[in-house]
Design a protein around this motif. Structure first.
Motif, PDB file in Angstrom:
ATOM      1  N   ARG A  21       0.825  -1.207   0.000  1.00 28.42           N
ATOM      2  CA  ARG A  21       0.000   0.000   0.000  1.00 28.42           C
ATOM      3  C   ARG A  21       0.863   1.263   0.000  1.00 28.42           C
ATOM      4  N   GLU A  22       1.987   1.201   0.669  1.00 25.88           N
ATOM      5  CA  GLU A  22       2.923   2.326   0.672  1.00 25.88           C
ATOM      6  C   GLU A  22       3.426   2.606  -0.741  1.00 25.88           C
ATOM      7  N   VAL A  23       3.774   1.537  -1.460  1.00 25.20           N
ATOM      8  CA  VAL A  23       4.242   1.683  -2.841  1.00 25.20           C
ATOM      9  C   VAL A  23       3.117   2.246  -3.715  1.00 25.20           C
ATOM     10  N   PHE A  24       1.914   1.724  -3.538  1.00 20.20           N
ATOM     11  CA  PHE A  24       0.775   2.197  -4.319  1.00 20.20           C
ATOM     12  C   PHE A  24       0.519   3.685  -4.070  1.00 20.20           C
ATOM     13  N   ASP A  25       0.645   4.110  -2.817  1.00 20.28           N
ATOM     14  CA  ASP A  25       0.438   5.519  -2.496  1.00 20.28           C
ATOM     15  C   ASP A  25       1.479   6.412  -3.171  1.00 20.28           C
ATOM     16  N   VAL A  26       2.682   5.876  -3.389  1.00 15.42           N
ATOM     17  CA  VAL A  26       3.732   6.646  -4.058  1.00 15.42           C
ATOM     18  C   VAL A  26       3.398   6.840  -5.537  1.00 15.42           C
ATOM     19  N   VAL A  27       3.053   5.761  -6.248  1.00 19.39           N
ATOM     20  CA  VAL A  27       2.889   5.848  -7.703  1.00 19.39           C
ATOM     21  C   VAL A  27       1.560   6.481  -8.106  1.00 19.39           C
ATOM     22  N   LYS A  28       0.530   6.336  -7.274  1.00 17.73           N
ATOM     23  CA  LYS A  28      -0.785   6.860  -7.688  1.00 17.73           C
ATOM     24  C   LYS A  28      -0.834   8.385  -7.673  1.00 17.73           C
ATOM     25  N   GLN A  29       0.152   9.031  -7.031  1.00 18.19           N
ATOM     26  CA  GLN A  29       0.187  10.490  -7.047  1.00 18.19           C
ATOM     27  C   GLN A  29       0.467  11.043  -8.436  1.00 18.19           C
ATOM     28  N   ARG A  30       1.186  10.275  -9.252  1.00 19.91           N
ATOM     29  CA  ARG A  30       1.568  10.751 -10.589  1.00 19.91           C
ATOM     30  C   ARG A  30       0.819  10.061 -11.723  1.00 19.91           C
ATOM     31  N   TRP A  31       0.435   8.805 -11.548  1.00 18.00           N
ATOM     32  CA  TRP A  31      -0.137   8.042 -12.645  1.00 18.00           C
ATOM     33  C   TRP A  31      -1.421   7.337 -12.220  1.00 18.00           C
ATOM     34  N   MET A  32      -2.248   7.035 -13.223  1.00 21.93           N
ATOM     35  CA  MET A  32      -3.421   6.200 -12.976  1.00 21.93           C
ATOM     36  C   MET A  32      -2.935   4.769 -12.772  1.00 21.93           C
ATOM     37  N   CYS A  33      -3.225   4.195 -11.620  1.00 22.81           N
ATOM     38  CA  CYS A  33      -2.653   2.902 -11.252  1.00 22.81           C
ATOM     39  C   CYS A  33      -3.740   1.962 -10.755  1.00 22.81           C
ATOM     40  N   GLU A  34      -3.391   0.690 -10.665  1.00 19.61           N
ATOM     41  CA  GLU A  34      -4.302  -0.314 -10.111  1.00 19.61           C
ATOM     42  C   GLU A  34      -3.566  -1.124  -9.050  1.00 19.61           C
ATOM     43  N   TYR A  35      -4.296  -1.460  -7.997  1.00 20.04           N
ATOM     44  CA  TYR A  35      -3.783  -2.331  -6.933  1.00 20.04           C
ATOM     45  C   TYR A  35      -4.525  -3.649  -7.046  1.00 20.04           C
ATOM     46  N   ASP A  36      -3.795  -4.770  -7.191  1.00 21.72           N
ATOM     47  CA  ASP A  36      -4.415  -6.078  -7.415  1.00 21.72           C
ATOM     48  C   ASP A  36      -3.677  -7.128  -6.606  1.00 21.72           C
ATOM     49  N   GLU A  37      -4.409  -7.808  -5.744  1.00 25.23           N
ATOM     50  CA  GLU A  37      -3.782  -8.829  -4.910  1.00 25.23           C
ATOM     51  C   GLU A  37      -4.472 -10.183  -5.017  1.00 25.23           C
ATOM     52  N   THR A  38      -5.380 -10.338  -5.995  1.00 24.85           N
ATOM     53  CA  THR A  38      -6.121 -11.594  -6.134  1.00 24.85           C
ATOM     54  C   THR A  38      -5.504 -12.475  -7.212  1.00 24.85           C
ATOM     55  N   GLN A  39      -5.559 -13.782  -7.027  1.00 23.33           N
ATOM     56  CA  GLN A  39      -5.037 -14.827  -7.912  1.00 23.33           C
ATOM     57  C   GLN A  39      -3.502 -14.838  -7.904  1.00 23.33           C
ATOM     58  N   SER A  40      -2.951 -15.784  -8.660  1.00 17.61           N
ATOM     59  CA  SER A  40      -1.493 -15.953  -8.686  1.00 17.61           C
ATOM     60  C   SER A  40      -0.847 -14.775  -9.398  1.00 17.61           C
ATOM     61  N   ILE A  41       0.449 -14.574  -9.138  1.00 13.57           N
ATOM     62  CA  ILE A  41       1.162 -13.456  -9.753  1.00 13.57           C
ATOM     63  C   ILE A  41       1.205 -13.597 -11.271  1.00 13.57           C
ATOM     64  N   GLY A  42       1.301 -14.832 -11.765  1.00 14.63           N
ATOM     65  CA  GLY A  42       1.309 -15.058 -13.213  1.00 14.63           C
ATOM     66  C   GLY A  42       0.010 -14.639 -13.858  1.00 14.63           C
ATOM     67  N   ARG A  43      -1.114 -14.983 -13.239  1.00 17.96           N
ATOM     68  CA  ARG A  43      -2.425 -14.588 -13.778  1.00 17.96           C
ATOM     69  C   ARG A  43      -2.589 -13.070 -13.748  1.00 17.96           C
ATOM     70  N   ARG A  44      -2.078 -12.465 -12.703  1.00 16.13           N
ATOM     71  CA  ARG A  44      -2.196 -11.014 -12.608  1.00 16.13           C
ATOM     72  C   ARG A  44      -1.339 -10.318 -13.673  1.00 16.13           C
ATOM     73  N   TYR A  45      -0.153 -10.857 -13.939  1.00  9.28           N
ATOM     74  CA  TYR A  45       0.654 -10.324 -15.042  1.00  9.28           C
ATOM     75  C   TYR A  45      -0.111 -10.402 -16.364  1.00  9.28           C
ATOM     76  N   ARG A  46      -0.730 -11.545 -16.624  1.00  2.00           N
ATOM     77  CA  ARG A  46      -1.451 -11.729 -17.888  1.00  2.00           C
ATOM     78  C   ARG A  46      -2.641 -10.777 -17.980  1.00  2.00           C
TER      79      ARG A  46
END
Length: 516
Positions: free
Chosen positions: A439-464
């Protein structure tokens, strides 16, 4: 005022263009760095990101192959675009834009505005009301001539545009011959009649002749009606432009092909006012600049072409018109218009001056001359551009999964400026130990860019999933992050991964995400 190119001095531009022969006359483009000047004739000219190309055939065959139904399914599944009021059965050719679709459209508009207004000194913006009085549309000619030929089948009573049927069945809009009803196959189409495309409504509690107003069918007329006010208050002199982005409405006879032809759509238009006699040079200048814009934002050059309008299809106001067309592989679309660029001469200003009685000329104090400027109009559609960018960015590739086995991945290789989300923050696990840092990282990047936070399913599925919606960078927070305060940044296109310290993450992304 010396014309200015939006690519001069831009960090993201790489091509240095040849300096052209300097034309003569008042208010014509003068040569300077990265400007492509007028060509000596009105032959069809095609330009790419580096050099003018005089022949469409030299570009090569179109390279896009994805079908429309694939794009439609992707848009629906990923929340980009879906039918309006679908729970009630929908409304024909009317679409809603979901979380990703809204961002894509906004990014296209930002890119257009940045190129056409923000980075130029000779163009200003405005916003016109959607509702307009009858007088405006009488003067512009829309009430008399803004219509399409309609034919109705006597057998199934379906209605169609006659010019579209002639082109599809006979090869051209002007070809002679019998037409078959596309719905029932019968040769029972009636004689064509003109169908006005404007939406009419009434303003106020009482419906009278004086309460009639119209939903604008184009944004252009507001820029003509307000020409004198904008020119005076902005203190611009020709050549200069007025730009506008906004909704327009046309009661199309046969809307279709997803978001390509709809009754409610959004336009990006600019009216560029020039000294009479310099209009041909400026027209070619804007043809080249607009083609360059599409290529710079990722459309492959072989999928674009310039089409010159023949005399029989020129609008009543036009001296010359060309279309920038994109190749859609579906048989129902093929080469279709993305943007029209018209030399409208001084027709509109003269028409509105005559109808209103107000002076819409420009007085040049330097020369003592008073004249109606000629107008060059680049007019594109937001939704058509969005569809073309989706088509051109869609790829199916072979890529290794977490086990090293090759699998197919779908990826939208959108230009980073157009991508709905620029960054996705993905904690490796949903465990409470990772969540605060993620959440700390997300708070950093969302100040400048439109971002998404996603923690569901495996990391491979989230990459896809992020590949499929075009997110340029995925930032993974893993258990090592708790120790070294670094994250893994994955590139969408190359799938390469870099380990970056959290306190350097913002600078790392700033170097890779261009402004829009």
């Amino acid at each position: 005022m010396r014309p200015w190119s939006p690519w001069s001095g831009r960090a993201e531009a790489t091509a240095t263009l040849p300096v052209p022969r300097r034309p003569s006359g008042r208010g014509v483009p003068t040569p300077h760095r990265q400007w492509r000047g007028p060509y000596p004739s009105n032959e069809i000219i095609v330009s790419d990101a580096t050099n003018p190309t005089p022949d469409n055939a030299e570009i090569g065959e179109p390279s896009v192959s994805v079908q429309l139904k694939t794009i439609v399914e992707l848009c629906k599944v990923r929340g980009i675009i879906f039918p309006t009021a679908e729970i009630y059965g929908g409304v024909r050719s009317t679409w809603d834009y979901g979380p990703l679709g809204v961002e894509l459209k906004e990014n296209i508009k930002r890119a257009w505005w940045r190129s056409m207004v923000q980075l130029r000194e000779d163009v200003v913006g405005m916003e016109q009301a959607i509702l307009g009085p009858t007088e405006v549309w009488q003067a512009s000619g829309h009430l008399a001539s803004f219509s399409d030929p309609l034919v109705e089948c006597a057998n199934c009573h379906q209605r169609f545009r006659e010019d579209h049927l002639r082109e599809e069945q006979l090869g051209s809009e002007s070809a002679e011959g019998e037409l078959t009803c596309p719905s029932c196959g019968k040769l029972e189409l009636g004689d064509p009649r003109q169908f006005n495309l404007m939406f009419k409504t009434n303003m106020g509690p009482v419906e009278t002749a004086g309460s009639t107003v119209w939903l604008r069918p184009e944004t252009a007329q507001g820029m003509f009606v307000d020409f004198a006010a904008v020119q005076r208050t902005s203190r611009r002199r020709p050549p200069f432009g007025i730009a506008q982005i906004g909704k327009s409405f046309r009661n199309e006879i046969t809307p279709g092909n997803f978001i390509f032809r709809t009754r409610e759509f959004e336009q990006m238009e600019m009216e560029y006012f020039v000294v009479p006699g310099t209009d041909d040079e400026w027209h070619q200048y804007w043809i080249d600049e607009r083609m360059r814009w599409y290529v710079e934002l990722g459309l492959r050059r072989e999928n674009l072409r310039i089409r010159e309008h023949g005399e029989e299809e020129l609008s009543h106001y036009a001296k010359r018109t060309v279309d920038i067309e994109y190749y859609f592989p579906d048989e129902s679309m093929g080469w279709s218009e993305l943007e029209g660029l018209a030399n409208r001469t001084d027709f509109d200003l003269k028409a509105h001056q005559e109808a209103s009685g107000q002076d819409l000329t420009y007085y040049d104090q330097a020369t003592g001359e008073r004249y109606h400027p000629y107008v060059i109009e680049p007019a594109g559609g937001v939704t058509r551009a969005a569809l073309a960018f989706l088509f051109d960015a869609y790829r199916v590739e072979e890529a290794p999964d977490a086990k090293g086995e090759m699998q197919q991945r779908t990826v939208l290789k959108l230009d980073k400026r157009l991508a709905p989300y620029k960054v996705a923050v993905l904690p490796l696990s949903k465990k409470d130990t990772l969540t605060p840092t993620a959440r700390e990282v997300f708070d950093v990047v969302k100040q400048r860019w439109m971002c998404e936070y996603d923690e569901t399913q495996s990391i491979g599925r989230r990459y896809r999933r992020q590949d499929e919606i075009g997110t340029p960078y995925c930032v993974t927070v893993d258990f090592d992050t708790l120790e070294d305060r670094a994250v893994t940044v994955r590139d969408r296109d190359t799938m390469a991964q870099d380990r970056v310290a959290i306190d350097r993450l913002e600078d790392y992304l700033l170097q890779r995400l261009p402004p829009c």
